[in-house]
Design a protein around this motif. Structure first.
Motif, mmCIF file in Angstrom:
data_model
loop_
_atom_site.group_PDB
_atom_site.id
_atom_site.type_symbol
_atom_site.label_atom_id
_atom_site.label_comp_id
_atom_site.label_asym_id
_atom_site.label_seq_id
_atom_site.Cartn_x
_atom_site.Cartn_y
_atom_site.Cartn_z
ATOM 1 N N TRP A 98 0.838 -1.199 0.000
ATOM 2 C CA TRP A 98 0.000 0.000 0.000
ATOM 3 C C TRP A 98 0.876 1.253 0.000
ATOM 4 O O TRP A 98 0.523 2.251 -0.626
ATOM 5 N N ALA A 99 2.024 1.174 0.672
ATOM 6 C CA ALA A 99 2.960 2.311 0.657
ATOM 7 C C ALA A 99 3.513 2.518 -0.748
ATOM 8 O O ALA A 99 3.692 3.656 -1.197
ATOM 9 N N SER A 100 3.777 1.433 -1.464
ATOM 10 C CA SER A 100 4.316 1.564 -2.821
ATOM 11 C C SER A 100 3.311 2.276 -3.725
ATOM 12 O O SER A 100 3.695 3.043 -4.606
ATOM 13 N N VAL A 101 2.007 2.034 -3.494
ATOM 14 C CA VAL A 101 0.976 2.725 -4.278
ATOM 15 C C VAL A 101 1.051 4.226 -4.012
ATOM 16 O O VAL A 101 1.123 5.036 -4.939
ATOM 17 N N ARG A 102 1.040 4.599 -2.729
ATOM 18 C CA ARG A 102 1.047 6.023 -2.367
ATOM 19 C C ARG A 102 2.278 6.740 -2.910
ATOM 20 O O ARG A 102 2.189 7.825 -3.486
ATOM 21 N N GLU A 103 3.447 6.135 -2.721
ATOM 22 C CA GLU A 103 4.699 6.805 -3.104
ATOM 23 C C GLU A 103 4.853 6.909 -4.619
ATOM 24 O O GLU A 103 5.320 7.922 -5.135
ATOM 25 N N GLU A 104 4.445 5.843 -5.333
ATOM 26 C CA GLU A 104 4.557 5.893 -6.799
ATOM 27 C C GLU A 104 3.551 6.894 -7.385
ATOM 28 O O GLU A 104 3.861 7.582 -8.360
ATOM 29 N N ILE A 105 2.347 6.989 -6.786
ATOM 30 C CA ILE A 105 1.366 7.981 -7.260
ATOM 31 C C ILE A 105 1.890 9.388 -7.009
ATOM 32 O O ILE A 105 1.749 10.284 -7.853
ATOM 33 N N ASP A 106 2.534 9.583 -5.872
ATOM 34 C CA ASP A 106 3.115 10.895 -5.545
ATOM 35 C C ASP A 106 4.146 11.296 -6.610
ATOM 36 O O ASP A 106 4.149 12.428 -7.110
ATOM 37 N N SER A 107 5.005 10.350 -6.969
ATOM 38 C CA SER A 107 6.017 10.601 -8.002
ATOM 39 C C SER A 107 5.359 10.860 -9.358
ATOM 40 O O SER A 107 5.760 11.746 -10.121
ATOM 41 N N PHE A 108 4.317 10.096 -9.656
ATOM 42 C CA PHE A 108 3.573 10.238 -10.914
ATOM 43 C C PHE A 108 2.945 11.624 -11.031
ATOM 44 O O PHE A 108 3.003 12.268 -12.083
ATOM 45 N N MET A 109 2.357 12.114 -9.927
ATOM 46 C CA MET A 109 1.716 13.430 -9.945
ATOM 47 C C MET A 109 2.749 14.530 -10.210
ATOM 48 O O MET A 109 2.467 15.519 -10.887
ATOM 49 N N LYS A 110 3.954 14.356 -9.696
ATOM 50 C CA LYS A 110 5.020 15.327 -9.971
ATOM 51 C C LYS A 110 5.381 15.327 -11.461
ATOM 52 O O LYS A 110 5.661 16.373 -12.041
ATOM 53 N N ASN A 111 5.367 14.133 -12.067
ATOM 54 C CA ASN A 111 5.649 14.035 -13.509
ATOM 55 C C ASN A 111 4.588 14.759 -14.331
ATOM 56 O O ASN A 111 4.898 15.418 -15.324
#
Length: 461
Positions: A98-111
């Motif tokens: 679940w942490a991997s989902v949150r962190e990867e989405i955070d990175s995606f939003m920055k992109n």
């Protein structure tokens, strides 16, 4: 004949022949189920008889002769593999996934934010996001350098899973060298590449386990799915005693990882892209969702996990997307024995195709079935997708329902919420919403035929 096996064509045939009809494809008996009533007969009344999965020659070979959970026949081995997935791999208690989902989405939003004002291919970017989420959840940070190589292997597997092979329908034609020869070379290469890649991963994890035991500085690394599976690792598998706690071999681990990658990548990416496309086609619904996000979250921060349960209209948008565009349009089952459904004989080993796409658009079950109308799920008694309402089964039902449903929904809801909350969207080149092409392409999933391209602008203060 093969063109008749798409979700749309089977739905057309169901209008003529009814909610249960038979096709003979070469030596294969195939049965199409296209109405909620017939789906209940197969997935609930006779669930025990239809809990096997069919597998093509390619699928059997690439899953190490059904060493995984998705294609293993129903029985003690399958129950053990599913238990591992539900309690370990997809468990809500497994914080790392679940942490991997949150962190990867955070990175995606920055992109996305970095590309403000320019046209972006949402489908392409979202597929990259879901691949990163599942890769990270499966392999953690120990194998970051192999990500691109693994994604290439997965793309080839995906092509091979869907490749037409005449031998699946007429086994006696296996001698045709141009067909069997080329396909078998590709199958050998693909499985060989996966062997090399995941054997190294398993060896790294065995070393990590040894070093952790000896307190040699591996404590800081996050636990991943391979770590969870290694708890059951036994090179010999212990498969002679399937009734007890079974050890799993390298082949089981490889096959399970492929299940996770396929189950959590294209399906979730396709659902996110369809949700965004439907919202951009229906600006009223997008405005309603953005207003809810502004009221619940405020315009000074991104959407957090704790906000999701308060976002009622978001849940409706997600449900309506899954009704119109189920992640896997045809759910495949196989009859374990001769049986009778609604007065019709179904022979043993018949391939049963549950058309979840047609069922979600059944005119007897839904008002305006082909219209995107999230508000229908605000009504009291609206069906849910957990498997007991057979007019709405995007994740299947019964024993073979999707074990990763909660994790997939979490990624879907959090991504759509943040894309709609953080950005306003316009279509490129003055395109009007009604001009959006909403056709799909049939495969394991049914992604958009034309990728969704849109221009983001900042919305948050």
């Amino acid at each position: 004949m093969m063109k008749s096996l798409t979700h749309r064509r089977l739905a057309e045939l169901a209008d003529v022949y009814g909610g249960l009809f038979h096709l003979k494809m070469g030596q294969l008996h195939m049965v199409a189920v296209s109405t909620p009533e017939m789906a209940r007969q197969v997935l609930q009344t006779q669930d025990n008889l239809f809990s096997n999965r069919p597998a093509t020659v390619a699928i059997s070979y690439l899953t190490y002769d059904r060493a995984d959970m998705a294609f293993a026949h129903y029985g003690p081995f399958w129950r053990h593999m599913r238990k591992i997935c539900v309690t370990k791999v997809f468990s809500r208690k497994r914080a790392e996934s679940w942490a991997s989902v949150r962190e990867e989405i955070d990175s995606f939003m920055k992109n996305v934010d970095a590309r403000i004002g320019s046209s972006i291919n949402i489908g392409e970017m979202v597929l990259g996001l879901t691949r990163d989420i599942t890769y990270r959840a499966a392999f953690g940070s120990i194998s970051e350098e192999g990500r691109e190589e693994f994604l290439k292997i997965m793309q080839e597997f995906s092509k091979l899973f869907g490749e037409f092979n005449v031998v699946d329908f007429m086994p006696w034609l296996g001698w045709i060298s141009y067909q069997g020869g080329n396909l078998h070379k590709r199958l050998d290469r693909a499985r060989g590449s996966l062997d090399v890649f995941i054997d190294k991963i398993i060896d790294d994890h065995l070393e990590k386990k040894r070093n952790k035991k000896n307190n040699e500085g591996f404590d800081g690394l996050e636990e991943d799915m391979v770590d969870e599976l290694m708890e059951f690792y036994d090179e010999n598998g212990g498969t002679s005693n399937l009734g007890s706690a079974v050890g799993i071999t390298r082949d089981n681990i490889k096959a399970l990882i492929m299940d996770v990658m396929f189950g959590g990548t294209e399906t979730v990416a396709s659902a996110i892209e369809w949700a965004m496309a439907e919202l951009m086609k229906s600006w009223d619904d997008l405005n309603k969702l953005q207003q809810e996000l502004a009221d619940v979250v405020g315009l000074d921060r991104k959407v957090h996990e704790s906000d999701l349960d308060k976002l009622t209209y978001l849940k409706c948008v997600v449900k309506e997307t899954l009704r119109l565009h189920p992640p896997i349009p045809l759910l495949l089952h196989e009859a374990a024995t001769d049986t009778v459904v609604d007065g019709f004989k179904i022979p043993k080993r018949a391939r049963v195709m549950i058309n979840s796409w047609a069922i979600g658009r059944d005119k007897n079950a839904w008002d305006e079935p082909n219209v995107f109308k999230p508000s229908r799920f605000l009504e009291g008694g609206a069906p849910d997708f957990k498997g007991s309402n057979f007019e709405f089964i995007p994740f299947g039902s019964g024993r073979r329902s999707c074990p990763g449903m909660q994790l997939g929904l979490y990624a879907l809801e959090l991504t759509v919420a943040n894309l709609c909350h953080c950005f306003n969207w316009t279509l490129p080149d003055g395109m009007k919403p009604y001009e959006l092409d909403m056709n799909d392409v049939f495969g394991l999933t049914a992604p958009r035929a034309v990728p969704l391209v849109a221009i983001p602008s900042r919305r948050l203060t």
